[in-house]
Design a protein around this motif. Structure first.
Motif, PDB file in Angstrom:
ATOM      1  N   GLU A 195      60.929   5.930  30.388  1.00  0.00           N
ATOM      2  CA  GLU A 195      61.682   4.817  29.811  1.00  0.00           C
ATOM      3  C   GLU A 195      61.995   3.811  30.919  1.00  0.00           C
ATOM      4  O   GLU A 195      62.871   4.023  31.751  1.00  0.00           O
ATOM      5  CB  GLU A 195      62.967   5.336  29.172  1.00  0.00           C
ATOM      6  CG  GLU A 195      63.767   4.264  28.459  1.00  0.00           C
ATOM      7  CD  GLU A 195      65.003   4.851  27.801  1.00  0.00           C
ATOM      8  OE1 GLU A 195      64.872   5.341  26.668  1.00  0.00           O
ATOM      9  OE2 GLU A 195      66.075   4.833  28.423  1.00  0.00           O
ATOM     10  N   VAL A 196      61.257   2.716  30.923  1.00  0.00           N
ATOM     11  CA  VAL A 196      61.488   1.641  31.890  1.00  0.00           C
ATOM     12  C   VAL A 196      62.535   0.703  31.299  1.00  0.00           C
ATOM     13  O   VAL A 196      62.455   0.330  30.129  1.00  0.00           O
ATOM     14  CB  VAL A 196      60.179   0.878  32.166  1.00  0.00           C
ATOM     15  CG1 VAL A 196      60.403  -0.210  33.206  1.00  0.00           C
ATOM     16  CG2 VAL A 196      59.100   1.845  32.630  1.00  0.00           C
ATOM     17  N   TYR A 197      63.524   0.335  32.093  1.00  0.00           N
ATOM     18  CA  TYR A 197      64.604  -0.493  31.554  1.00  0.00           C
ATOM     19  C   TYR A 197      64.843  -1.718  32.426  1.00  0.00           C
ATOM     20  O   TYR A 197      64.500  -1.760  33.602  1.00  0.00           O
ATOM     21  CB  TYR A 197      65.898   0.321  31.430  1.00  0.00           C
ATOM     22  CG  TYR A 197      66.452   0.822  32.754  1.00  0.00           C
ATOM     23  CD1 TYR A 197      67.384   0.062  33.468  1.00  0.00           C
ATOM     24  CD2 TYR A 197      66.058   2.042  33.284  1.00  0.00           C
ATOM     25  CE1 TYR A 197      67.890   0.512  34.685  1.00  0.00           C
ATOM     26  CE2 TYR A 197      66.557   2.501  34.486  1.00  0.00           C
ATOM     27  CZ  TYR A 197      67.473   1.733  35.186  1.00  0.00           C
ATOM     28  OH  TYR A 197      67.967   2.175  36.382  1.00  0.00           O
ATOM     29  N   HIS A 198      65.413  -2.760  31.786  1.00  0.00           N
ATOM     30  CA  HIS A 198      65.886  -3.941  32.505  1.00  0.00           C
ATOM     31  C   HIS A 198      67.245  -4.314  31.933  1.00  0.00           C
ATOM     32  O   HIS A 198      67.833  -3.558  31.167  1.00  0.00           O
ATOM     33  CB  HIS A 198      64.882  -5.093  32.425  1.00  0.00           C
ATOM     34  CG  HIS A 198      64.574  -5.554  31.030  1.00  0.00           C
ATOM     35  ND1 HIS A 198      65.525  -6.031  30.171  1.00  0.00           N
ATOM     36  CD2 HIS A 198      63.399  -5.603  30.338  1.00  0.00           C
ATOM     37  CE1 HIS A 198      64.978  -6.372  29.022  1.00  0.00           C
ATOM     38  NE2 HIS A 198      63.691  -6.113  29.094  1.00  0.00           N
ATOM     39  N   TRP A 205      69.389  -0.837  20.615  1.00  0.00           N
ATOM     40  CA  TRP A 205      68.957  -0.049  19.463  1.00  0.00           C
ATOM     41  C   TRP A 205      67.472   0.316  19.537  1.00  0.00           C
ATOM     42  O   TRP A 205      67.071   1.419  19.129  1.00  0.00           O
ATOM     43  CB  TRP A 205      69.240  -0.808  18.167  1.00  0.00           C
ATOM     44  CG  TRP A 205      68.415  -2.050  17.986  1.00  0.00           C
ATOM     45  CD1 TRP A 205      68.734  -3.309  18.389  1.00  0.00           C
ATOM     46  CD2 TRP A 205      67.125  -2.138  17.386  1.00  0.00           C
ATOM     47  NE1 TRP A 205      67.714  -4.179  18.079  1.00  0.00           N
ATOM     48  CE2 TRP A 205      66.717  -3.497  17.457  1.00  0.00           C
ATOM     49  CE3 TRP A 205      66.256  -1.218  16.800  1.00  0.00           C
ATOM     50  CZ2 TRP A 205      65.501  -3.941  16.967  1.00  0.00           C
ATOM     51  CZ3 TRP A 205      65.033  -1.666  16.299  1.00  0.00           C
ATOM     52  CH2 TRP A 205      64.667  -3.012  16.381  1.00  0.00           C
ATOM     53  N   ALA A 206      66.638  -0.599  20.058  1.00  0.00           N
ATOM     54  CA  ALA A 206      65.203  -0.333  20.121  1.00  0.00           C
ATOM     55  C   ALA A 206      64.907   0.846  21.042  1.00  0.00           C
ATOM     56  O   ALA A 206      64.121   1.748  20.701  1.00  0.00           O
ATOM     57  CB  ALA A 206      64.461  -1.576  20.586  1.00  0.00           C
ATOM     58  N   GLU A 207      65.553   0.848  22.228  1.00  0.00           N
ATOM     59  CA  GLU A 207      65.317   1.942  23.164  1.00  0.00           C
ATOM     60  C   GLU A 207      65.894   3.256  22.641  1.00  0.00           C
ATOM     61  O   GLU A 207      65.303   4.323  22.830  1.00  0.00           O
ATOM     62  CB  GLU A 207      65.910   1.598  24.538  1.00  0.00           C
ATOM     63  CG  GLU A 207      65.258   0.407  25.210  1.00  0.00           C
ATOM     64  CD  GLU A 207      63.740   0.529  25.286  1.00  0.00           C
ATOM     65  OE1 GLU A 207      63.221   1.641  25.491  1.00  0.00           O
ATOM     66  OE2 GLU A 207      63.059  -0.500  25.118  1.00  0.00           O
ATOM     67  N   VAL A 226      61.027  15.671  27.917  1.00  0.00           N
ATOM     68  CA  VAL A 226      61.308  15.304  29.308  1.00  0.00           C
ATOM     69  C   VAL A 226      61.346  13.787  29.375  1.00  0.00           C
ATOM     70  O   VAL A 226      60.324  13.117  29.177  1.00  0.00           O
ATOM     71  CB  VAL A 226      60.239  15.847  30.279  1.00  0.00           C
ATOM     72  CG1 VAL A 226      60.552  15.396  31.707  1.00  0.00           C
ATOM     73  CG2 VAL A 226      60.135  17.356  30.184  1.00  0.00           C
ATOM     74  N   VAL A 227      62.518  13.216  29.627  1.00  0.00           N
ATOM     75  CA  VAL A 227      62.693  11.764  29.697  1.00  0.00           C
ATOM     76  C   VAL A 227      62.956  11.367  31.142  1.00  0.00           C
ATOM     77  O   VAL A 227      63.877  11.895  31.780  1.00  0.00           O
ATOM     78  CB  VAL A 227      63.857  11.284  28.799  1.00  0.00           C
ATOM     79  CG1 VAL A 227      64.042   9.774  28.927  1.00  0.00           C
ATOM     80  CG2 VAL A 227      63.609  11.683  27.343  1.00  0.00           C
ATOM     81  N   ILE A 228      62.156  10.443  31.651  1.00  0.00           N
ATOM     82  CA  ILE A 228      62.330   9.905  33.003  1.00  0.00           C
ATOM     83  C   ILE A 228      62.675   8.430  32.876  1.00  0.00           C
ATOM     84  O   ILE A 228      61.945   7.673  32.235  1.00  0.00           O
ATOM     85  CB  ILE A 228      61.051  10.069  33.846  1.00  0.00           C
ATOM     86  CG1 ILE A 228      60.658  11.544  33.928  1.00  0.00           C
ATOM     87  CG2 ILE A 228      61.236   9.474  35.235  1.00  0.00           C
ATOM     88  CD1 ILE A 228      59.335  11.788  34.619  1.00  0.00           C
ATOM     89  N   ARG A 229      63.787   8.007  33.467  1.00  0.00           N
ATOM     90  CA  ARG A 229      64.201   6.605  33.394  1.00  0.00           C
ATOM     91  C   ARG A 229      63.914   5.913  34.723  1.00  0.00           C
ATOM     92  O   ARG A 229      64.232   6.429  35.789  1.00  0.00           O
ATOM     93  CB  ARG A 229      65.685   6.480  33.041  1.00  0.00           C
ATOM     94  CG  ARG A 229      66.048   7.145  31.722  1.00  0.00           C
ATOM     95  CD  ARG A 229      67.445   6.750  31.273  1.00  0.00           C
ATOM     96  NE  ARG A 229      67.475   5.392  30.754  1.00  0.00           N
ATOM     97  CZ  ARG A 229      68.341   4.460  31.112  1.00  0.00           C
ATOM     98  NH1 ARG A 229      69.226   4.718  32.075  1.00  0.00           N
ATOM     99  NH2 ARG A 229      68.326   3.278  30.566  1.00  0.00           N
ATOM    100  N   VAL A 256      54.757   5.706  28.056  1.00  0.00           N
ATOM    101  CA  VAL A 256      55.630   4.709  28.672  1.00  0.00           C
ATOM    102  C   VAL A 256      56.096   3.754  27.590  1.00  0.00           C
ATOM    103  O   VAL A 256      55.321   3.361  26.716  1.00  0.00           O
ATOM    104  CB  VAL A 256      54.883   3.938  29.783  1.00  0.00           C
ATOM    105  CG1 VAL A 256      55.815   2.977  30.499  1.00  0.00           C
ATOM    106  CG2 VAL A 256      54.249   4.908  30.768  1.00  0.00           C
ATOM    107  N   ASN A 257      57.362   3.354  27.639  1.00  0.00           N
ATOM    108  CA  ASN A 257      57.866   2.512  26.560  1.00  0.00           C
ATOM    109  C   ASN A 257      57.258   1.116  26.542  1.00  0.00           C
ATOM    110  O   ASN A 257      57.041   0.534  25.488  1.00  0.00           O
ATOM    111  CB  ASN A 257      59.400   2.434  26.575  1.00  0.00           C
ATOM    112  CG  ASN A 257      59.961   1.918  27.888  1.00  0.00           C
ATOM    113  OD1 ASN A 257      59.301   1.921  28.926  1.00  0.00           O
ATOM    114  ND2 ASN A 257      61.213   1.472  27.867  1.00  0.00           N
ATOM    115  N   TRP A 258      56.920   0.524  27.705  1.00  0.00           N
ATOM    116  CA  TRP A 258      56.369  -0.841  27.740  1.00  0.00           C
ATOM    117  C   TRP A 258      55.078  -0.898  28.529  1.00  0.00           C
ATOM    118  O   TRP A 258      54.947  -0.286  29.593  1.00  0.00           O
ATOM    119  CB  TRP A 258      57.325  -1.811  28.437  1.00  0.00           C
ATOM    120  CG  TRP A 258      58.619  -2.034  27.747  1.00  0.00           C
ATOM    121  CD1 TRP A 258      58.925  -1.861  26.432  1.00  0.00           C
ATOM    122  CD2 TRP A 258      59.813  -2.493  28.373  1.00  0.00           C
ATOM    123  NE1 TRP A 258      60.221  -2.174  26.197  1.00  0.00           N
ATOM    124  CE2 TRP A 258      60.795  -2.563  27.373  1.00  0.00           C
ATOM    125  CE3 TRP A 258      60.138  -2.846  29.673  1.00  0.00           C
ATOM    126  CZ2 TRP A 258      62.094  -2.982  27.636  1.00  0.00           C
ATOM    127  CZ3 TRP A 258      61.422  -3.256  29.937  1.00  0.00           C
ATOM    128  CH2 TRP A 258      62.383  -3.328  28.925  1.00  0.00           C
TER     129      TRP A 258
END
Length: 345
Positions: A195-198, A205-207, A226-229, A256-258
Motif C-alpha cells: 500500500e503506497v500512500y501520499h 475510503w478508497a484505500e 501481509v500488508v506492507i505500507r 501494489v495499489n497504484w
C-alpha cells in the motif's frame, strides 16, 4: 464594415416558409409537423446562406447554455481521460465543455467562479474530478442551495446528498487477486499487498476499501494477509522484495495499489537481479499512469475506468437538468474496473 449577420428571417425568406417552421426544423420542435420537402428546402437555404444559430438567442429562449463545466487539474493524466469520456457523451447531446482549473494548489476561488458562471447562464452543470478523500461540506451546501446540477467524480463517497461517480475499488482488488492466482499459475505463497500512500491517501475510503478487500479475499482463501505500507517515491522496495524472497522457494506474488509506484519497484527488482514476471510476479490495482503501456515487461493491472466515469457524469447531469433523479435511483454511481493483463504477472 463587417458583413451583415444572416438571421432565421433570411433563411425563412429564401426557403419560402415562416420563421416558426425554420425554428421547428432547427430544434425538432415537438407538435409542429414539417414535411420532408419543406424540411429539405429549409436545410438548403441554411447551407446556401451559411446560417449559424445564434447561441445567445437560443440560450435566452431555452434557458440552456449547452455548455458543461469540467473542473480539475489539466496537467493530470486522469483528468484528460475523464474529459475524453465527457466529450463523447457531450457530442451525443450537442453540448460543449468549458475547462476550469484551480490557479494553484489549494486555491478554492476556482470553484467560486463556477458558481458565477452558472448564475450568468454560461454553464448548465458542473463536473469536478476530486481526490478520493474530498468532501467539502461548504461547497456541497453552496451547490445545493443554488440548485446547480453537479457531479463529483471520486469525491463525496461517504457524504449523502451529493451525486458522485465512483470506482469500485473493492472489486478491483478482487479482480486483481483472482488474476494473480488464476488457474494454471505456479503454486505460490499467498499474495502480499503493498500500500503506497501520499498526503491524500493515508486512510481514505478508497484505500480502506482496497485493504479490506485484500484481507477479506485472503481470509476466504485460507491465506494469511501481509500488508506492507510505503511512502510514495520513498518506498523501501528493496526491503519489500527481500520479504517476498524470504516467503519461500517461490516468491509470493505482489499486488501494489497504484501503478505510479511501479517504476521505482521495477528499478529495485533490476538491482536485485530479479526478473519481473518470472522470479517475482507483480500487479497493480489502480492503473493511475497507464503502466500497462509504459512499462517493460508490460504491467498486469486493473484500470480505473475514468473515460466511462466521464460519460456517466454527463448522463447524471442531464438527468438532474431534466427533472432530477427518480425514485430508487442512487446518488452514488459505482463503476467496475477493467482487467488489463500483461507480462508482469
Amino acid at each position: 464594415m463587417g458583413k451583415k449577420r444572416v438571421t432565421s428571417f433570411d433563411v425563412a425568406k429564401r426557403a419560402g416558409v415562416s420563421r416558426s417552421v425554420v425554428s421547428a426544423v432547427l430544434n425538432d420542435t415537438p407538435g409542429i409537423g414539417v414535411g420532408a420537402e419543406t424540411r429539405e428546402a429549409v436545410l438548403e437555404a441554411i447551407r446556401e446562406l451559411n446560417y449559424h444559430v445564434d447561441a445567445g438567442a437560443r440560450s435566452m429562449k431555452t434557458g440552456r447554455s449547452m455548455t458543461l463545466a469540467a473542473y480539475g487539474d489539466t496537467r493530470h493524466p486522469l483528468f484528460t481521460r475523464l474529459l475524453e469520456g465527457m466529450q463523447r457523451e457531450c457530442e451525443l447531446s450537442g453540448y460543449h465543455i468549458l475547462l476550469c482549473s484551480p490557479r494553484h494548489k489549494g486555491n478554492a476561488n476556482g470553484r467560486a467562479e463556477l458558481l458565477e458562471l452558472y448564475h450568468q447562464r454560461k454553464i448548465d452543470g458542473i463536473v469536478t474530478l476530486d481526490h478520493t478523500s474530498y468532501g467539502d461540506q461548504e461547497w456541497a451546501s453552496r451547490i445545493g442551495d443554488a440548485g446547480i446540477p453537479y457531479v463529483s467524480v471520486e469525491g463525496y463517497a461517504e457524504v449523502s446528498g451529493v451525486y458522485s461517480v465512483l470506482a469500485d475499488y473493492s472489486g478491483s482488488v478482487e479482480t486483481a487477486l483472482n488474476y494473480l492466482l488464476r488457474e494454471g499459475t505456479p503454486q505460490q505463497p499467498g499474495p502480499v499487498y503493498a500500500e503506497v500512500y501520499h498526503e491524500h491517501s493515508a486512510d481514505n475510503w478508497a484505500e480502506r476499501n482496497r485493504r479490506d478487500a485484500y484481507t477479506g479475499w485472503c481470509s476466504a482463501h485460507g491465506m494469511e494477509p501481509v500488508v506492507i505500507r510505503l511512502e510514495e517515491h520513498h518506498g523501501a522496495w528493496t526491503e519489500c522484495l527481500q520479504r517476498l524472497a524470504d516467503s519461500g522457494p517461490q516468491h509470493a506474488p505482489l499486488l501494489v495499489n497504484w501503478s505510479s509506484a511501479i517504476p521505482d519497484l521495477y528499478r529495485a527488482a533490476h538491482k536485485l537481479g530479479l526478473r519481473i514476471g518470472e522470479d517475482v510476479r507483480i500487479m497493480a490495482a489502480d492503473d493511475t499512469i497507464q503502466g500497462h503501456r509504459l512499462s517493460l515487461p508490460s504491467l498486469s493491472c486493473v484500470e480505473i475506468p475514468y473515460v466511462s466515469m466521464g460519460e456517466e457524469a454527463v448522463r447524471c447531469l442531464h438527468t438532474q437538468m431534466n427533472g432530477g433523479m427518480g425514485a430508487g435511483q442512487a446518488e452514488k454511481i459505482w463503476l467496475p474496473a477493467v482487467l488489463r493483463p500483461g507480462e508482469s504477472a
